[in-house]
Design an enzyme around this catalytic site. Structure first.
Site, PDB file in Angstrom:
ATOM      1  N   GLU A 191       7.775  -0.328  -1.553  1.00  0.00           N
ATOM      2  CA  GLU A 191       6.447  -0.544  -0.988  1.00  0.00           C
ATOM      3  C   GLU A 191       5.479  -1.198  -1.972  1.00  0.00           C
ATOM      4  OE1 GLU A 191       4.551   1.946   2.229  1.00  0.00           O
ATOM      5  OE2 GLU A 191       3.739   2.895   0.416  1.00  0.00           O
TER       6      GLU A 191
ATOM      7  N   LYS B  50       1.972  -1.248  -2.792  1.00  0.00           N
ATOM      8  CA  LYS B  50       0.860  -0.319  -2.538  1.00  0.00           C
ATOM      9  C   LYS B  50      -0.042  -0.289  -3.763  1.00  0.00           C
ATOM     10  CE  LYS B  50       0.284   4.643  -1.533  1.00  0.00           C
ATOM     11  NZ  LYS B  50       1.026   5.902  -1.296  1.00  0.00           N
TER      12      LYS B  50
ATOM     13  N   LYS C 165       2.581  -1.934   7.295  1.00  0.00           N
ATOM     14  CA  LYS C 165       2.179  -0.535   7.056  1.00  0.00           C
ATOM     15  C   LYS C 165       0.661  -0.421   7.197  1.00  0.00           C
ATOM     16  CE  LYS C 165       3.153   3.690   5.228  1.00  0.00           C
ATOM     17  NZ  LYS C 165       3.442   3.856   3.798  1.00  0.00           N
TER      18      LYS C 165
ATOM     19  N   GLU D 151       6.701   7.383  12.749  1.00  0.00           N
ATOM     20  CA  GLU D 151       6.509   8.378  11.705  1.00  0.00           C
ATOM     21  C   GLU D 151       6.094   9.723  12.291  1.00  0.00           C
ATOM     22  OE1 GLU D 151       4.390   7.301   8.028  1.00  0.00           O
ATOM     23  OE2 GLU D 151       2.959   8.873   8.607  1.00  0.00           O
TER      24      GLU D 151
ATOM     25  N   ASN E 291       7.551  11.819   7.411  1.00  0.00           N
ATOM     26  CA  ASN E 291       6.630  11.660   6.287  1.00  0.00           C
ATOM     27  C   ASN E 291       6.531  12.979   5.525  1.00  0.00           C
ATOM     28  OD1 ASN E 291       4.675  10.858   4.491  1.00  0.00           O
ATOM     29  ND2 ASN E 291       3.256  10.089   6.031  1.00  0.00           N
TER      30      ASN E 291
ATOM     31  N   GLU F  73       9.960   9.332   4.035  1.00  0.00           N
ATOM     32  CA  GLU F  73       8.818   8.593   3.504  1.00  0.00           C
ATOM     33  C   GLU F  73       7.981   9.450   2.553  1.00  0.00           C
ATOM     34  OE1 GLU F  73       6.459   6.940   6.724  1.00  0.00           O
ATOM     35  OE2 GLU F  73       8.107   7.332   8.093  1.00  0.00           O
ATOM     36  N   SER F  74       7.615   8.877   1.436  1.00  0.00           N
ATOM     37  CA  SER F  74       6.626   9.431   0.498  1.00  0.00           C
ATOM     38  C   SER F  74       7.182  10.516  -0.425  1.00  0.00           C
ATOM     39  CB  SER F  74       5.413  10.012   1.239  1.00  0.00           C
ATOM     40  OG  SER F  74       4.816   9.060   2.071  1.00  0.00           O
TER      41      SER F  74
END
Length: 269
Positions: free
Chosen positions: A62, A64, A125, A174, A194, A224-225
């Site tokens: 990603e 970001k 995103k 998500e 997530n 995710e994350s």
């Protein structure tokens, strides 16, 4: 603590209205139709789902620059450099933040990445709540879009998913908690869990392990994350059948994000 997601969505509604005054919906439709004709109806980057399922690593790297919880992560990060470096260092797909105020992103970052040669799938995103944003995603060169169950009613989510598919893009849906799992029946292309609570922004990777069993069998699962350890990726893949792993801060906080990705992938073998 105030619910950050509610704040972001309220701000997003105002942002979209401002954007519509700058580029009216009819004009955005025309621009997107011209873009689709130029692409021959096929999205750039191809299928993100197939890229993840066919990959040995499944890393979605990603781009970001900023987050509401951490502030600036890499303010000087360039979309003309880092995404291409991710591709060159083994990313299966990319995620590019396009939210301006909370994440320091822009639609143009996807256009920049495509312009310098990024050819793998790119996820748009953002906090998508209107069809107008799907036109934006398709126009700037995204292969897939993120839809967040917590931001949408099931009916809204279904409508946006259908439109995304009409535009040729895939959908990463998500989910975060028990409430969100009713949305799984909409059958998105990719099922995301997530690990970050979007109300408080607290992260817990165990969330993916806890909730994986609630997902349908034989689907493309994306965690995710909060992923920073290669061993967690191995466990998620082997124990919970995840095929995609969305990682941003782990790489962006390093001096050379592409090299950091390469070193992470080397530890997966």
């Amino acid at each position: 603590m105030a619910d950050i997601l509610e704040e972001i969505v309220a701000h997003k509604k105002m942002e979209i209205e401002q954007r519509k005054r700058f580029i009216q919906p009819r004009q955005m439709i025309t621009l997107t139709e011209l873009k689709m004709q130029e692409d021959g109806g096929k999205v750039m980057g191809g299928s993100m789902k197939q890229a993840l399922v066919g990959s040995d690593t499944g890393i979605i790297a990603e781009f970001k620059r900023k987050s509401p919880s951490k502030g600036w992560i890499k303010e000087a990060g360039k979309a003309s450099i880092i995404p291409l470096s991710y591709q060159q260092n083994g990313a299966s797909a990319l995620s590019i933040l396009t939210d301006i105020d909370y994440f320091g992103g822009y639609d143009e970052y996807i256009q920049e990445a495509r312009h310098v040669g990024v050819s793998i799938p790119i996820l748009y995103k953002n906090f998508v709540i209107e069809e107008y944003q799907l036109l934006q995603a398709r126009y700037c060169g995204a292969s897939a879009v993120l839809l967040i169950a917590a931001c949408l009613s099931k009916e809204e989510c279904k409508g946006l998913m259908n439109m995304a598919h009409q535009l040729g893009m895939e959908v990463l849906l998500e989910m975060h908690n028990e409430r969100d799992f009713g949305y799984a029946e909409l059958e998105p292309d990719m099922y995301g869990i997530n690990n970050r609570n979007l109300g408080t922004f607290v992260t817990d990777v165990e969330n993916s392990f806890r909730l994986a069993e609630k997902l349908p069998k034989d689907v493309c699962r994306v965690s995710e994350s909060g992923i920073s350890d290669p061993m967690i990726v191995k466990r998620l893949r082997d124990e919970a059948a995840f095929r995609g792993f969305l990682m941003g801060e782990q790489f962006m906080k390093q001096e050379n994000p592409g090299q950091a990705l390469s070193e992470f992938i080397a530890q997966l073998s």
